[in-house]
Write a protein that holds these residues in place. Structure first.
Motif, PDB file in Angstrom:
ATOM      1  N   LEU A 214      34.839  41.018  42.120  1.00 28.93           N
ATOM      2  CA  LEU A 214      34.436  41.170  40.671  1.00 28.93           C
ATOM      3  C   LEU A 214      34.061  40.130  39.743  1.00 28.93           C
ATOM      4  O   LEU A 214      33.011  40.319  38.403  1.00 28.93           O
ATOM      5  CB  LEU A 214      35.059  42.111  39.428  1.00 28.93           C
TER       6      LEU A 214
ATOM      7  N   THR B 150      37.979  45.293  42.219  1.00 26.14           N
ATOM      8  CA  THR B 150      38.198  43.838  41.602  1.00 26.14           C
ATOM      9  C   THR B 150      38.113  42.479  41.986  1.00 26.14           C
ATOM     10  O   THR B 150      38.210  41.867  40.966  1.00 26.14           O
ATOM     11  CB  THR B 150      38.994  44.632  40.317  1.00 26.14           C
TER      12      THR B 150
ATOM     13  N   VAL C 180      34.479  49.961  38.622  1.00 27.83           N
ATOM     14  CA  VAL C 180      33.788  49.508  39.833  1.00 27.83           C
ATOM     15  C   VAL C 180      34.914  50.700  41.010  1.00 27.83           C
ATOM     16  O   VAL C 180      35.003  50.506  41.942  1.00 27.83           O
ATOM     17  CB  VAL C 180      34.418  48.567  40.052  1.00 27.83           C
TER      18      VAL C 180
ATOM     19  N   LEU D  50      33.207  48.314  32.756  1.00 26.54           N
ATOM     20  CA  LEU D  50      33.536  48.562  34.222  1.00 26.54           C
ATOM     21  C   LEU D  50      34.083  50.149  34.747  1.00 26.54           C
ATOM     22  O   LEU D  50      35.071  50.196  33.759  1.00 26.54           O
ATOM     23  CB  LEU D  50      34.325  47.071  34.737  1.00 26.54           C
TER      24      LEU D  50
ATOM     25  N   THR E 141      28.451  40.987  39.127  1.00 27.85           N
ATOM     26  CA  THR E 141      29.606  39.888  39.812  1.00 27.85           C
ATOM     27  C   THR E 141      30.067  39.309  37.744  1.00 27.85           C
ATOM     28  O   THR E 141      28.623  39.075  37.225  1.00 27.85           O
ATOM     29  CB  THR E 141      29.555  38.714  41.068  1.00 27.85           C
TER      30      THR E 141
ATOM     31  N   THR F 119      24.843  44.623  43.720  1.00 25.14           N
ATOM     32  CA  THR F 119      26.457  44.417  43.409  1.00 25.14           C
ATOM     33  C   THR F 119      26.417  43.456  42.091  1.00 25.14           C
ATOM     34  O   THR F 119      26.198  42.596  42.310  1.00 25.14           O
ATOM     35  CB  THR F 119      27.416  44.006  44.345  1.00 25.14           C
TER      36      THR F 119
END
Ligand SMILES: Cc1cc2nc3c(=O)[nH]c(=O)nc-3n(C[C@H](O)[C@H](O)[C@H](O)COP(=O)(O)OP(=O)(O)OC[C@H]3O[C@@H](n4cnc5c(N)ncnc54)[C@H](O)[C@@H]3O)c2cc1C
Ligand SMILES: NC(=O)c1ccc[n+]([C@@H]2O[C@H](COP(=O)([O-])OP(=O)(O)OC[C@H]3O[C@@H](n4cnc5c(N)ncnc54)[C@H](O)[C@@H]3O)[C@@H](O)[C@H]2O)c1
Length: 464
Positions: free
Chosen positions: A275, A272, A143, A141, A119, A117
Motif C-alpha cells: 500500500l 497493507t 483495504v 484506508l 498506492t 489498485t
C-alpha cells in the motif's frame, strides 16, 4: 494525467469494503469531492465472498436440518437436498458477483469511482496505474484482508480453495477438508455437511472458535459432529500434495488425510503490504494499522504520533474482522473528516455472532479475558434446553447463556448467548454491556415467558 500532474480532490478512499463504501457516499453527500479507488468489487468481501453469500447458504442448510428433525415432532418429511437451489440464492444475493448497483449508489451520491489498485505515494497522494490524485482533506484506508495460507510444505502449489472459491462454486464437492476451525471454517463445514458432503475440520489449536468461551467451542463441536463433521483438533498438517484429482494431507502424527477439495480458512492477512505505507512513515504490526479512537492513523502502535490527513477503518485496523466494526469506524472517521465532534471509538461492547446452528453470539470479554484483565470476576450460566422454552422447542434447543460480571463495579463485562437465535438474543446483552446497566437493574428486569432470552435472567440470578 501522470504522477507529476496530480488532480486534487477533497478525499480519496482506498478500498471500498463496507465502511469505505459507506464513508465514500456520506462524504460525497456532505458536498466533498471524493474519489474511491477499488481493485475489485465495491462493497468488499462481505457482500460477495463473506457474510452475505455464507449466511444465505447457511439458511438453506438450516432448512434441510429442520426438516430432518421433524419426524417424531411434526410428522415425517421427505428431504431431497438440491445444492442448485442454495447456489441460485447465493447468485441472487451477490447479484452474480456484480457491483453495478453499489457503483450507481456511489455515483448518485456524487462520488467518483476509480477501478484499480491504489498506492500511497507520499503525504495525501495516491497513485493508481500511473495516475495520481492529491487529497486536500485526506485519505481514508479501508483495504481489508485476504485469506492467509499457512506455510505448509507443498500447499502453495496445490489448487486449494479459499472462501472466495467455495462461495462461487456451483457444485458441492464430494469431500471437503477445512483447514482452520475459526468462524469461516465452522460455518461452512456445517453448511456443506448438511448438503451431504463428507467434511473434516483440521484445527491446529486445541479447540474450535478459540476466541470464544470454551463452552461455545464444546457446543459447536457437538453440533458439527451431529451433522457428521469429523473434527481433528490439535492437529498439525506438515505437507500437502495434489495429484490432479485429489488432495493428500500429511499430519504430524503420521496420519494421511485424503479429500477432493481443501478449504484454507486459517486466518487473514491485511492488505497493507503493498500500500506504500512507508511513503508516509507508517509502520504496521503484523500488517495491522494502528489508529487513534477517531480512526486517525498512527505512525506506529507505540509512538501515538498521528499521521496528518490519513484515516483507516475496517479489518486492517485489527479491532475485529466484522462488517459492523468497519461500519462503526466509518461513521467515526466521517465525523472526524468533516470536522464534526463525535464520540471516540470504544470496543468494550463489541458483539460478534458465529452463524452455526446453534448460533454463538458473544459480546465483550470472555471469562478468561476478564480474569486476565485483573477484574474480580463473577459468572452465571443458564442452560437453554432445561428452560421452559427449551422444553417446548424440542430438538435443537441445546445452548446456554453465560454472563461475566465485574463484581467491583457490579456490571456485566462479557456475555455469550449460544443456541437457537443466539445472535438475536445477543442484542439485549449487548445493550446491557454497552450502557453498563447495573446488575441489580438486570435482576429486576421482567424477561418474557417462555422465551430463550429469559435465560439471561436465570444466568444473572446464577452470578457467583
Ligand atoms: C466467509 C466470510 C464470512 C464472513 N461473515 C461475516 C459475518 O457474518 N458477519 C460479519 O460481521 N463479518 C463477516 N465476515 C467478515 C467481513 O466480511 C469483513 O469484516 C468486512 O468485509 C469488513 O471488511 P473491511 O471493511 O475491512 O474491507 P473488505 O470487505 O475486506 O474490503 C476491502 C476492499 O478493499 C479493496 N482493496 C484492498 N487494497 C486495495 C488497494 N490498494 N487499492 C484499491 N482497493 C483495494 C479490496 O479489493 C476490497 O474490495 C466474513 C468474512 C468471510 C471471509
Ligand atoms: N460470523 C462472522 O462474523 C464471521 C464469519 C466468518 C468470518 N468472519 C471473520 O473473517 C475472519 C477470518 O476468519 P477465519 O475463520 O479464517 O480466521 P480465524 O482467525 O477466526 O480462525 C482461523 C483458525 O485457523 C487455525 N489455524 C491457523 N493455522 C492453521 C493451520 N496451519 N492448520 C490448522 N489450523 C490452523 C487457527 O488456530 C484458528 O482457529 C475473521 O476476522 C472473522 O472474524 C466472521
Amino acid at each position: 494525467m501522470d504522477a507529476a500532474q496530480a488532480e486534487t480532490v477533497d478525499v480519496i478512499v482506498i478500498g471500498t469494503g463496507p465502511g469505505g463504501e459507506y464513508a465514500t457516499g456520506e462524504l460525497a453527500r456532505a458536498g466533498l469531492s471524493v474519489v474511491a479507488v477499488e481493485a475489485a468489487l465495491v462493497g468488499g468481501e462481505c457482500p460477495y465472498y463473506g457474510c452475505i453469500p455464507s449466511k444465505t447458504l447457511i439458511r438453506s442448510a438450516d432448512l434441510l436440518s429442520g426438516a430432518r428433525v421433524a419426524d417424531g415432532v411434526a410428522g415425517a418429511v421427505t428431504v431431497k437436498p438440491d445444492f442448485a437451489d442454495a447456489y441460485a440464492r447465493v447468485v441472487e444475493v451477490t447479484a452474480d458477483w456484480d457491483d453495478t448497483a453499489a457503483v450507481e449508489r456511489l455515483e448518485r451520491a456524487g462520488a467518483r469511482l476509480v477501478r484499480g489498485t491504489g498506492t500511497l505515494s507520499g503525504p495525501r497522494t495516491v497513485t493508481v496505474d500511473g495516475r495520481s490524485w492529491t487529497a486536500r482533506r485526506g485519505i481514508l484506508l479501508d483495504v481489508g484482508t485476504r485469506p492467509a495460507a499457512p506455510p505448509i510444505d507443498g500447499l502453495a502449489a496445490t489448487p486449494y480453495w479459499t472462501n472466495r472459491d467455495i462461495l462461487r462454486s456451483a457444485e458441492p464437492p464430494t469431500s471437503l477438508l477445512v483447514l482452520g476451525g475459526g468462524a469461516i471454517g465452522v460455518e461452512l463445514a456445517q453448511a456443506y455437511a448438511r448438503y451431504g458432503v463428507a467434511v473434516t475440520v483440521v484445527e491446529a489449536g486445541p479447540r474450535l472458535l478459540a476466541h470464544e468461551e470454551p463452552e461455545s467451542s464444546d457446543l459447536v463441536a457437538q453440533a458439527l459432529e451431529a451433522d457428521g463433521v469429523t473434527i481433528r483438533a490439535s492437529s498439525t498438517v506438515v505437507g500437502v500434495t495434489h495429484d490432479g484429482e485429489r488432495f493428500s494431507l500429511d499430519l504430524e502424527d503420521g496420519t494421511t488425510l485424503d479429500t477432493q477439495r481443501l478449504l484454507v480458512a486459517s486466518g487473514r492477512t491485511p492488505n497493507t503490504d503493498r500500500l506504500g505505507l512507508e511513503s508516509v512513515g507508517v509502520r504496521t504490526q503484523r500488517g495491522f494499522v494502528a489508529t487513534d479512537p477517531h480512526q486517525r492513523v498512527l505512525a506506529d502502535q507505540d509512538s501515538g504520533e498521528v499521521v496528518d490527513g490519513l484515516w483507516a477503518i475496517g479489518d486492517a485496523t485489527g479491532k475485529g474482522g466484522f462488517t459492523h466494526v468497519s461500519m462503526y469506524q466509518a461513521e467515526i472517521a466521517v465525523a472526524t473528516i468533516l470536522d464534526r465532534s463525535g464520540p471516540a471509538a470504544s470496543y468494550h461492547a463489541l458483539p460478534r455472532v458465529t452463524f452455526t446452528d446453534p448460533e454463538v453470539g458473544a459480546v465483550g470479554l470472555t471469562e478468561e479475558q476478564a480474569r486476565d484483565a485483573g477484574l474480580a470476576v463473577l459468572t452465571g450460566t443458564a442452560d437453554l434446553a432445561a428452560s421452559s422454552r427449551g422444553a417446548t422447542y424440542g430438538p435443537g434447543a441445546a445452548g446456554f447463556v453465560k454472563v461475566v460480571a465485574d463484581s467491583d463495579r457490579q456490571v456485566l463485562v462479557g456475555a455469550t448467548s449460544a443456541g437457537p437465535a443466539g445472535g438475536e438474543i445477543l442484542g439485549a446483552l449487548t445493550v446491557a454491556i454497552q450502557a453498563e446497566v447495573p446488575v441489580d437493574e438486570l435482576r429486576q428486569t421482567i424477561w418474557a415467558y417462555p422465551t430463550f432470552h429469559r435465560a439471561i435472567g436465570t444466568a444473572i440470578a446464577d452470578l457467583s
